[in-house]
Design a protein around this motif. Structure first.
Motif, PDB file in Angstrom:
ATOM      1  N   GLY B 184       0.591  -1.684   0.137  1.00  0.00           N
ATOM      2  CA  GLY B 184       0.549  -0.384  -0.050  1.00  0.00           C
ATOM      3  C   GLY B 184       1.522   1.078   0.168  1.00  0.00           C
ATOM      4  N   ALA B 185       1.746   1.372   0.472  1.00  0.00           N
ATOM      5  CA  ALA B 185       2.486   2.629   1.039  1.00  0.00           C
ATOM      6  C   ALA B 185       3.223   2.600  -0.234  1.00  0.00           C
ATOM      7  CB  ALA B 185       3.784   2.402   2.253  1.00  0.00           C
ATOM      8  N   ALA B 186       3.851   1.326  -1.083  1.00  0.00           N
ATOM      9  CA  ALA B 186       4.895   1.380  -2.028  1.00  0.00           C
ATOM     10  C   ALA B 186       4.010   2.297  -3.878  1.00  0.00           C
ATOM     11  CB  ALA B 186       5.046  -0.139  -3.041  1.00  0.00           C
ATOM     12  N   ALA B 187       2.401   1.588  -3.326  1.00  0.00           N
ATOM     13  CA  ALA B 187       1.409   1.914  -4.282  1.00  0.00           C
ATOM     14  C   ALA B 187       1.566   3.538  -4.567  1.00  0.00           C
ATOM     15  CB  ALA B 187       0.358   1.001  -4.307  1.00  0.00           C
ATOM     16  N   LEU B 188       1.852   3.556  -2.773  1.00  0.00           N
ATOM     17  CA  LEU B 188       1.254   5.947  -2.695  1.00  0.00           C
ATOM     18  C   LEU B 188       2.871   6.081  -3.707  1.00  0.00           C
ATOM     19  CD1 LEU B 188      -0.119   5.888   0.799  1.00  0.00           C
ATOM     20  CD2 LEU B 188      -2.068   6.419  -1.771  1.00  0.00           C
ATOM     21  N   GLY B 189       3.965   5.593  -3.879  1.00  0.00           N
ATOM     22  CA  GLY B 189       4.857   6.576  -4.403  1.00  0.00           C
ATOM     23  C   GLY B 189       6.236   6.291  -3.000  1.00  0.00           C
ATOM     24  N   MET B 190       5.547   5.865  -1.658  1.00  0.00           N
ATOM     25  CA  MET B 190       6.841   6.380  -0.755  1.00  0.00           C
ATOM     26  C   MET B 190       7.875   5.491  -1.190  1.00  0.00           C
ATOM     27  SD  MET B 190       4.007   6.226   2.279  1.00  0.00           S
ATOM     28  CE  MET B 190       5.399   6.180   3.610  1.00  0.00           C
ATOM     29  N   SER B 191       9.476   5.583  -0.986  1.00  0.00           N
ATOM     30  CA  SER B 191      10.334   5.598  -1.163  1.00  0.00           C
ATOM     31  C   SER B 191      10.825   4.000  -0.254  1.00  0.00           C
ATOM     32  CB  SER B 191      11.802   6.392  -1.444  1.00  0.00           C
ATOM     33  OG  SER B 191      11.887   6.473   0.186  1.00  0.00           O
ATOM     34  N   ARG B 195       8.942   4.406   3.735  1.00  0.00           N
ATOM     35  CA  ARG B 195       8.155   2.208   4.075  1.00  0.00           C
ATOM     36  C   ARG B 195       8.544   2.072   5.164  1.00  0.00           C
ATOM     37  NH1 ARG B 195       8.663   1.548  -1.441  1.00  0.00           N
ATOM     38  NH2 ARG B 195      10.221  -0.044  -1.558  1.00  0.00           N
TER      39      ARG B 195
END
Ligand SMILES: Nc1ncnc2c1ncn2[C@@H]1O[C@H](COP(=O)(O)OP(=O)(O)O)[C@@H](O)[C@H]1O
Ligand SMILES: [Mg+2]
Lengths: 277, 291
Positions: B184-191, B195
């Motif tokens: 979910g965090a990755a899908a928000l473009g978080m590095s 994350r």
């Protein structure tokens, strides 16, 4: 009495009729294949995703729908065994290119998961975290964008009194809407939704479905759903996937109503009928 | 056929419930009873000193001079707390770093051996660590700032002792974070860094906190290491190089010959330590429950 809503049929198939405003493809998927290790799970999928429209992907479990979505936002990068071939063109840019900045790409292409996955922190921080990550430094701007996103998903009135309580204290349906808000807060262009209602009770599911309909036009939406009635209600376009010899394929793609009412392929017909009957 | 099978299985489950549940309940009640009995025993043995308002002296007496009837615990309590806090302040970040490395950065082959190493270290008898501290670390400190046996030596060896506990508890907490939060965090473009920092660690915070509290309890209760490397001089710690004596070490040192109120004073220290450890353990359990 004449039923005007039926009238297009007298003019022939809706696919062949001239559209009043021609849809523009925003994503062009070409010959996309996905493998995990040696196992190919999705083969040579080609389709266009039209701007501002809702595209539903249907088909049995395991035929690679989730893999298709995660290829589009490059979440497949997180799985060392995943290999994606082919091409996905997003506004003239090749998404699968290794030089693409995936973090920026994912800001432009948001994703909603099957199981609501709010972070176990406060509601407010759930929304501010992605903003901060993407360089929104001003606290007041973060707050106002968070409020706007919560209003967009119809959650503001329900949570404005308790923004600092844990996101896990929300009901399943509210959590899913929070996740949608969390994606919307970044003002993405495309939303990928992987069975967003399948873990919800019927009432929450209806609320989320209505929300998806309201997002049409403002966002390009690709939604995977096992609920054919839902696909018919919300989608403009639909793609039907099926597995042959354990490899998923796109069997048929077209305007949603046409695909359901007059499927071109026998498999589509059987699936649509089978699930209906 | 299926129906019969399910009948049989539900019947046997019923039987197991009938026989096992009371046994388990009894075992649980026995544990609770032993704990209560220990506390009561400590209370009884400490009573000659605690009774009639005597407990005030434990905190108001000017130092620990049992032969002169002075039973002030505060200097040694301060040492126990200082050692515990110092060790956890060092071991906390290092242990969490090890946990993050183990969970997210170590290549698969190294991960296995690293985990094994941590488990071995966690199970290392404290007397062995004490021996190492006494023969290696203390002489080094003595070269630098005599006399050598000191608060610093105690903190250093205890840090070594609780780093593996911290690391293993932290790794367990991190591995329990659902993978869909990370996606979910990755899908928000978080590095990857964000994350970890803003999603994974906060999601594991209760487990990590429980590891911290467990390590603190372990440090507070540790006796042998302190006995061996801290110098055993009763005084408030004024600096890291002062030789000091902790509550636990004091009990071990004086129990053999103490009689009368002196003995009661040692039991009072024991009671005090037990209550502190109980509070820490209770906090640890509570923090896990709210996960
Ligand atoms: N991370 C993975 N590693 C290995 N195989 C996977 C992985 N994810 C999915 N698969 C396999 O790929 C196939 C397609 O999965 P998925 O894309 O989730 O299909 P769908 O969403 O249509 O149910 C399934 O057979 C699944 O077992
Ligand atoms: Mg799926």
């Amino acid at each position: 009495m004449t039923n005007y809503s039926e009238s297009p049929y007298t003019l022939g198939s809706i696919d062949e009729a001239v559209a009043c405003c021609a849809p523009k493809p925003q994503l062009k998927v070409r010959a996309l294949s996905v493998s995990y290790g040696d196992r190919r799970v999705l083969e040579t999928v080609s389709m266009d995703i039209y701007r501002g429209c809702i595209t539903a992907l249907i088909g049995p479990s395991g035929c690679g729908k989730t893999s298709l979505l995660t290829s589009i936002n490059r979440l497949t990068d997180m799985l060392p065994s995943a290999r994606v071939e082919g091409s996905v063109c997003f506004e003239g840019q090749e998404i699968l290119d290794t030089t693409v900045d995936t973090l920026r790409l994912r800001r432009r292409i948001g994703m909603i998961f099957q199981k609501p996955n709010p972070f176990p922190i406060s509601i407010r921080r759930n929304l501010e975290l992605p903003l901060r990550e993407h360089g929104v430094r001003k606290r007041s701007e973060r707050a106002s964008r968070a409020e706007q996103a919560l209003r967009d998903v119809g959650l503001w009135e329900e949570v404005k009194e308790r923004l600092d309580s844990s996101a896990l204290s929300l009901s399943g349906g509210q959590q899913q809407r929070l996740c949608i808000a969390r994606a919307l807060v970044l003002e993405p262009e495309i939303l990928l939704m992987d069975e967003p209602c399948s873990a919800l009770d019927p009432i929450s599911s209806a609320v989320v479905e209505e929300l998806i309909l309201r997002l049409r036009g403002r966002y390009t939406i690709v939604i995977v759903t096992h609920n054919l009635a839902q696909a018919k209600r919300v989608a403009n376009y639909a793609g039907f996937f099926w597995m042959t010899e354990r490899v998923g394929k796109l069997i048929e793609f077209g305007q949603c109503q046409r695909l359901f009412d007059t499927p071109a392929h026998a498999l589509t017909q059987a699936y649509v009928d089978g699930v209906r009957g | 056929m299926l129906m019969i099978l399910s009948k049989v299985s539900s019947l046997s489950r019923w039987n197991i419930d009938r026989t096992l549940a009371p046994l388990l309940r009894m075992a649980g009640m026995m544990c609770a009873a032993v704990l209560i009995l220990i506390v009561l025993f400590l209370l009884r043995e400490a009573w000659p000193l605690l009774g009639n308002g005597g407990w005030v002296n434990l905190f108001s007496d000017d130092g620990w001079y049992p032969l002169e009837g002075l039973y002030g615990l505060l200097p040694m309590l301060a040492v126990s707390l200082a050692v515990m806090l110092g060790a956890i302040m060092l071991a906390g970040p290092v242990g969490l770093g090890c946990a993050l490395f183990l969970q997210f950065y170590a290549p698969p082959g190294l991960r296995k051996s690293f985990r094994l190493l941590l488990s071995l270290l966690a199970g290392m008898p404290s007397v062995v660590l004490g021996l190492w501290g006494l023969t290696v670390l203390v002489p080094i400190i003595a070269l630098w700032q005599p006399p050598g046996p000191s608060l610093l030596a105690a903190i250093a060896v205890l840090t070594l002792m609780i780093v593996p506990t911290m690391a293993l508890a932290g790794a367990a907490a991190l591995s329990a974070v659902p993978a869909d939060l990370v996606s979910g965090a990755a899908a928000l473009g978080m590095s990857a860094k964000s994350r970890l920092l803003y999603v994974v660690i906060p999601a594991a915070r209760h487990g990590i906190l429980s590891g911290v509290l467990m390590s603190m309890a372990r440090a507070l209760g540790e006796t042998m290491v302190l006995l061996m490397v801290s110098g055993n001089v009763v005084q408030y710690p004024h600096g890291l190089f002062d030789p000091v004596r902790a509550l636990t070490a004091n009990i071990a040192l004086e129990m053999a010959y103490a009689t009368g109120t002196h003995r009661a004073g040692l039991f009072a220290s024991g009671l005090f330590l037990t209550l502190l450890v109980l509070v820490l353990a209770w906090l640890a359990a509570r923090s896990v429950r709210y996960d």
